[in-house]
Each structure stands twice: as C-alpha cells, then as structure tokens.
Design a protein around this motif. Structure first.
Motif, PDB file in Angstrom:
ATOM      1  N   SER A 206       0.809  -1.232   0.000  1.00 61.75           N
ATOM      2  CA  SER A 206       0.000   0.000   0.000  1.00 61.75           C
ATOM      3  C   SER A 206       0.837   1.274   0.000  1.00 61.75           C
ATOM      4  N   GLU A 207       2.149   1.144  -0.211  1.00 64.40           N
ATOM      5  CA  GLU A 207       3.018   2.331  -0.142  1.00 64.40           C
ATOM      6  C   GLU A 207       2.698   3.356  -1.225  1.00 64.40           C
ATOM      7  N   SER A 208       2.027   2.936  -2.303  1.00 61.46           N
ATOM      8  CA  SER A 208       1.656   3.889  -3.352  1.00 61.46           C
ATOM      9  C   SER A 208       0.423   4.708  -2.950  1.00 61.46           C
ATOM     10  N   TRP A 209      -0.290   4.281  -1.911  1.00 61.32           N
ATOM     11  CA  TRP A 209      -1.432   5.046  -1.404  1.00 61.32           C
ATOM     12  C   TRP A 209      -0.916   6.211  -0.562  1.00 61.32           C
ATOM     13  N   THR A 210      -1.625   7.338  -0.613  1.00 64.47           N
ATOM     14  CA  THR A 210      -1.187   8.511   0.152  1.00 64.47           C
ATOM     15  C   THR A 210      -1.343   8.293   1.652  1.00 64.47           C
ATOM     16  N   TYR A 211      -2.449   7.684   2.064  1.00 66.18           N
ATOM     17  CA  TYR A 211      -2.731   7.520   3.491  1.00 66.18           C
ATOM     18  C   TYR A 211      -2.845   6.042   3.858  1.00 66.18           C
ATOM     19  N   ASN A 212      -2.117   5.651   4.897  1.00 66.25           N
ATOM     20  CA  ASN A 212      -2.166   4.283   5.405  1.00 66.25           C
ATOM     21  C   ASN A 212      -2.130   4.300   6.927  1.00 66.25           C
ATOM     22  N   VAL A 213      -2.999   3.530   7.547  1.00 71.95           N
ATOM     23  CA  VAL A 213      -2.978   3.398   9.004  1.00 71.95           C
ATOM     24  C   VAL A 213      -3.651   2.080   9.358  1.00 71.95           C
ATOM     25  N   ALA A 214      -3.220   1.458  10.450  1.00 66.98           N
ATOM     26  CA  ALA A 214      -3.840   0.205  10.876  1.00 66.98           C
ATOM     27  C   ALA A 214      -4.228   0.272  12.344  1.00 66.98           C
ATOM     28  N   TRP A 215      -5.449  -0.154  12.652  1.00 63.80           N
ATOM     29  CA  TRP A 215      -5.831  -0.438  14.036  1.00 63.80           C
ATOM     30  C   TRP A 215      -5.314  -1.838  14.335  1.00 63.80           C
ATOM     31  N   ILE A 216      -4.750  -2.024  15.524  1.00 61.31           N
ATOM     32  CA  ILE A 216      -4.143  -3.306  15.852  1.00 61.31           C
ATOM     33  C   ILE A 216      -4.600  -3.783  17.227  1.00 61.31           C
ATOM     34  N   ASP A 217      -4.883  -5.062  17.323  1.00 60.63           N
ATOM     35  CA  ASP A 217      -5.293  -5.677  18.593  1.00 60.63           C
ATOM     36  C   ASP A 217      -4.029  -6.062  19.346  1.00 60.63           C
ATOM     37  N   CYS A 218      -3.684  -5.285  20.367  1.00 61.72           N
ATOM     38  CA  CYS A 218      -2.396  -5.475  21.039  1.00 61.72           C
ATOM     39  C   CYS A 218      -2.414  -6.597  22.073  1.00 61.72           C
ATOM     40  N   LEU A 219      -3.559  -7.248  22.268  1.00 64.07           N
ATOM     41  CA  LEU A 219      -3.642  -8.326  23.252  1.00 64.07           C
ATOM     42  C   LEU A 219      -3.580  -9.720  22.637  1.00 64.07           C
ATOM     43  N   GLN A 220      -3.502  -9.792  21.315  1.00 64.84           N
ATOM     44  CA  GLN A 220      -3.414 -11.099  20.663  1.00 64.84           C
ATOM     45  C   GLN A 220      -2.026 -11.704  20.864  1.00 64.84           C
ATOM     46  N   THR A 221      -1.977 -13.030  20.911  1.00 66.34           N
ATOM     47  CA  THR A 221      -0.708 -13.735  21.061  1.00 66.34           C
ATOM     48  C   THR A 221      -0.643 -14.872  20.035  1.00 66.34           C
ATOM     49  N   GLY A 222       0.497 -15.552  20.012  1.00 71.60           N
ATOM     50  CA  GLY A 222       0.655 -16.713  19.143  1.00 71.60           C
ATOM     51  C   GLY A 222       0.500 -16.381  17.677  1.00 71.60           C
ATOM     52  N   LYS A 223      -0.221 -17.221  16.941  1.00 67.56           N
ATOM     53  CA  LYS A 223      -0.345 -17.042  15.488  1.00 67.56           C
ATOM     54  C   LYS A 223      -1.196 -15.835  15.108  1.00 67.56           C
ATOM     55  N   HIS A 224      -1.930 -15.276  16.084  1.00 65.40           N
ATOM     56  CA  HIS A 224      -2.771 -14.106  15.792  1.00 65.40           C
ATOM     57  C   HIS A 224      -2.151 -12.792  16.272  1.00 65.40           C
ATOM     58  N   ILE A 225      -0.908 -12.833  16.722  1.00 62.62           N
ATOM     59  CA  ILE A 225      -0.283 -11.589  17.172  1.00 62.62           C
ATOM     60  C   ILE A 225      -0.203 -10.613  15.999  1.00 62.62           C
ATOM     61  N   GLY A 226      -0.634  -9.381  16.227  1.00 61.18           N
ATOM     62  CA  GLY A 226      -0.662  -8.392  15.153  1.00 61.18           C
ATOM     63  C   GLY A 226      -1.959  -8.366  14.376  1.00 61.18           C
ATOM     64  N   LYS A 227      -2.987  -9.057  14.866  1.00 57.90           N
ATOM     65  CA  LYS A 227      -4.305  -9.039  14.218  1.00 57.90           C
ATOM     66  C   LYS A 227      -4.776  -7.594  14.086  1.00 57.90           C
ATOM     67  N   SER A 228      -5.216  -7.191  12.896  1.00 59.16           N
ATOM     68  CA  SER A 228      -5.424  -5.757  12.666  1.00 59.16           C
ATOM     69  C   SER A 228      -6.317  -5.497  11.454  1.00 59.16           C
ATOM     70  N   ILE A 229      -6.616  -4.229  11.263  1.00 59.96           N
ATOM     71  CA  ILE A 229      -7.353  -3.784  10.079  1.00 59.96           C
ATOM     72  C   ILE A 229      -6.613  -2.584   9.486  1.00 59.96           C
ATOM     73  N   LEU A 230      -6.192  -2.708   8.243  1.00 61.68           N
ATOM     74  CA  LEU A 230      -5.531  -1.605   7.542  1.00 61.68           C
ATOM     75  C   LEU A 230      -6.578  -0.729   6.886  1.00 61.68           C
ATOM     76  N   MET A 231      -6.438   0.584   7.053  1.00 61.12           N
ATOM     77  CA  MET A 231      -7.293   1.547   6.359  1.00 61.12           C
ATOM     78  C   MET A 231      -6.401   2.427   5.485  1.00 61.12           C
TER      79      MET A 231
END
Length: 437
Positions: A206-231
């Motif tokens: 998404s580096e070609s997009w002007t605006y990028n931000v992600a909400w991230i669930d900071c309490l996830q662990t294991g294989k789901h660590i970093g679970k998030s939504i990019l906008m």
C-alpha cells in the motif's frame, strides 16, 4: 500567597496534573514582558498533546493568538497566529478546495503546537511531516526579540524550533502551504489482517497510497499476534462521489457530537473489557475487504466526534506511548513490543500502527525515521511505569525513538536527538526530566 495566575494544568491525558503559573496574552509587548520577567517559560497551545509536554514552571498559553492574517487562495498559502487550531484552518480552507498537507489524529491542535511537535500523519511515507510545508514563522526568543525564521533566514533557529518542543522560544505566527482537493471526502479501503506477517505485507503493498494506518489488537498472542485492520485512503475526486454528494462536494453536513459526561470508574477499562472491545471492533467488518467513501473527519479524526473522550480512562488519567522501530527491524521489534504488552495485563484501548518514510535530515529534532510506528493508550496504574521501562528497553535495543509529544515516563537515553537542551530559557517539565535522566 499564590501569584494571580497559578492554576491546575494538565494535558489531554489528564496525567500529570501540575499547579503552575499560566498566562495568556495577545499583545506582543505583554508577551515580551512575561518572557523577560520569568525563567523556565514554556509555550502551550490547546493542551491536546499527551504527557508532560508544554507543562512547566511558567506556562504561556497561545490561545489568544487566534487570528488569521492572510489566505492566498490562488496558491493555497495561509498565514495565521500560532494559537489558531487546525480545525479552524480546515473550516475556512476545505470549502475553498484546500486541505492540510499533514495532520495528526486530532484537528484540535494549534498551528504552533504542530510546528513544535513537527506532527506527522497517516501519509508520512508519502508526504513527510508538517515542517515540509512550513514557509516561515515568527519566533520570540529569550531576550524578547521577534525574529523571522525560514529555510533562508535564521535557518538554524528554524530547524531547531521544528520538533524542538518549545526549546527555542514562543512561536507567534506561521505561514504554510495547503494542498488542493476536489472534495471533502476520502476513498477508503479497509482490509483485515490476521497477524503481523499479513499487516506488514499489506503496508508494503500500500506504499503507493497517500494515506495508510492500521488499528491493531495489542492483546493477541501466538499465530494471531498483530491481528489488525488496515485503512488506506486517497482524497476523492468529484466524479468518484455518489450522486447525492456531487452537488456540494466540499461541504460536510453538521454531525451530532456526543460527549462523555463524567470520568469513568477506574475498573471499567481492564484487560477483559479491552479484549471484548477489540474482538467486536474486528468482527464489525464482516468482509475481508471493504471499499467506501467517507468524509475527511471520519477518516482522519474518528475520536474528535466524541467530546471529552479522555474521561473514559478515569480520573487517574492515561498516557499515550508512541515509538518508531527502523524498517528493517520493524516486524521483529513490533512482535517483541506486542508480546510484552500482552504479557503485562495492561491492554491498550487504542493501538495504531503506521509506516514512516525517510525523514528530512535537516529536521534533526523531528520524531519520525524510516520504519514502523506504534501508538498505544494506557490507563495510568501502579504497574504502568514498569511496562514503559520494558518497552523503552526494547525500543533502544532496536535503535528506535520515543515521540516526545506523547511522552511522560520514558528514559532520557532515548531522547538524545534533542540538542543544546541545557542552555535554553524555555524549559518544560519534560525537558527537565530528560536532562536528569
């Protein structure tokens, strides 16, 4: 007997609270008198920063420096006093087809504060910091003299002031550039990511997009660590708008703005409630990818629509901790940061991940470096200082930085990019803490 202007002062996090002298004037002569008759002066804008930035022994509030000086509509150049808020700039510029090149996550910060913090936004990888678009500003220095600062005139003071957190003097006014827009709306895409590998891949794609931000669930662990939504988003062209918005593409309808009426009890925000909120927020988006047209306030300032939202953290207040890890070590460093937070029991109600591009080397006090930055809100409690110390050590281990605008607990060794800190008359509690280590 206390001086006339002593009062309790705090910033948006309601931590720390100090009882200090604070004065506000709109007369340059009276501001000069205040500077000359006080030591350890620090300028303060609208108090929407976090932590102990802009708090000091003698605080000068720029709230009365709230006038517009000029607006060149042909070239998109605005000049105003330093206490003017970004929200006020948007009120007059958006209907004329202009927007801020760089904006932080709230529009209720002052222009002077935006320069002193050299604020960044969701587009740093594409368009840099606020300072990239500052043409010049007027600065009152410690002897009361007013000097003009730009890349050509008093350039040393210009670059020292940018990101300098008030060390060089009081910014009185500024002139800066705006960007052309066709509408007050953003073409947005929201994409779910199940873990850190997915969200880092999405940022790279998404580096070609002007605006990028992600909400991230900071309490996830294991294989789901970093679970998030990019906008990711772009300013929408008029032809991209739905029919009902094309008639007045630069006008937004007035919205209902709810308010938090009281401070929430401290027990409301805990690991369990944060976990439930994160689960619901992730599941609210039912599809992997959603495309939409949203107004700029929804995209850039989702929290600003709720007045006094800081009260949800209770009377003890909260801090926002923001760091940046160099890009080549970003995934490894962020994994360690998230594992430490998840293990601490201090859940962050709001966690935001962004990608920074290369920063202007002349802006040596500026926070960003090429890499990944994470901002987290934590309710103040007895265990928090231990966690912050652990996070500081990780950031230092990976060669990162802490954002001074939001800092109130971090170690001085992480903020050594501030120069000549001991020699200034303009000193805040934050500066003292950095000096003492």
């Amino acid at each position: 007997m206390k001086p006339n202007f002593v009062q309790k002062v705090t910033n948006w996090g309601n931590f720390p609270v100090v009882e200090k002298e604070m004065k506000s004037e709109d007369s340059f002569k009276k501001i000069k008198d205040f500077v000359l008759t006080h030591n350890e002066v620090i300028a303060r804008g609208n108090g929407r920063c976090y932590g102990d930035a802009s708090l000091g022994e003698n605080i000068f509030s720029t709230k009365k420096l709230n006038k517009f000086i000029s607006f060149d509509r042909l070239n998109g150049i605005i000049e105003c006093e330093s206490g003017v808020l970004l929200s006020e700039v948007l009120e007059i510029s958006v209907p004329q087809g202009y927007f801020l090149y760089v904006t932080p996550g709230t529009k209720f910060v002052s222009v002077g504060g935006a320069i002193a913090s050299d604020v960044h936004g969701k587009n740093h990888h594409a368009e840099g910091c606020f300072s990239e678009y500052v043409i010049e500003f007027k600065l009152m220095i410690e002897n009361g003299e007013i000097i003009n600062c730009s890349r050509e005139e008093n350039a040393e003071k210009f670059w020292a002031t940018i990101g300098g957190m008030g060390l060089t003097g009081i910014i009185l006014s500024a002139k800066f550039k705006l960007k052309n827009i066709e509408s007050a709306y953003i073409r947005q895409e929201s994409i779910k990511a199940e873990n850190l590998d997915e969200i880092f891949k999405l940022f790279e794609e998404s580096e070609s997009w002007t605006y990028n931000v992600a909400w991230i669930d900071c309490l996830q662990t294991g294989k789901h660590i970093g679970k998030s939504i990019l906008m990711r988003g772009e300013h929408a062209f008029q032809h991209e708008l739905p029919q009902h918005l094309k008639e007045k593409p630069l006008r937004l309808k007035k919205k209902f703005e709810p308010a938090v009426p009281f401070y929430f009890p401290g027990f409301i925000l805990n690991k369990l409630t944060v976990k439930i909120f994160n689960l619901l927020y992730f599941k609210k988006q039912t599809k992997k990818e959603v495309k939409s047209i949203v107004d700029y306030e929804t995209f850039f300032y989702p929290l600003d629509v709720v007045n006094d939202w800081n009260k949800i953290y209770g009377k003890s207040g909260f801090i926002q901790y923001q760091m940046v890890i160099p890009k080549e070590k970003g995934k490894e460093g962020m994994k360690k940061i998230l594992e430490t937070i998840a293990g601490s029991g201090n859940g962050s109600f709001l966690a935001v991940l962004k990608l920074f591009g290369k920063n202007n080397p002349e802006a040596y006090n500026s926070f960003p470096m090429e890499g990944y930055t994470l901002a987290l809100d934590f309710r103040v409690n007895s265990k928090l200082k231990t966690l912050i110390g652990q996070l500081d050590n990780i950031v230092q281990e990976y060669g990162g930085r802490i954002y001074l605008t939001k800092d109130s607990m971090s170690k001085s060794s992480l903020t050594n990019y501030l120069k000549n800190i001991q020699n200034s008359k303009f000193v805040s509690l934050q500066h003292k803490r950095i000096i003492k280590g």
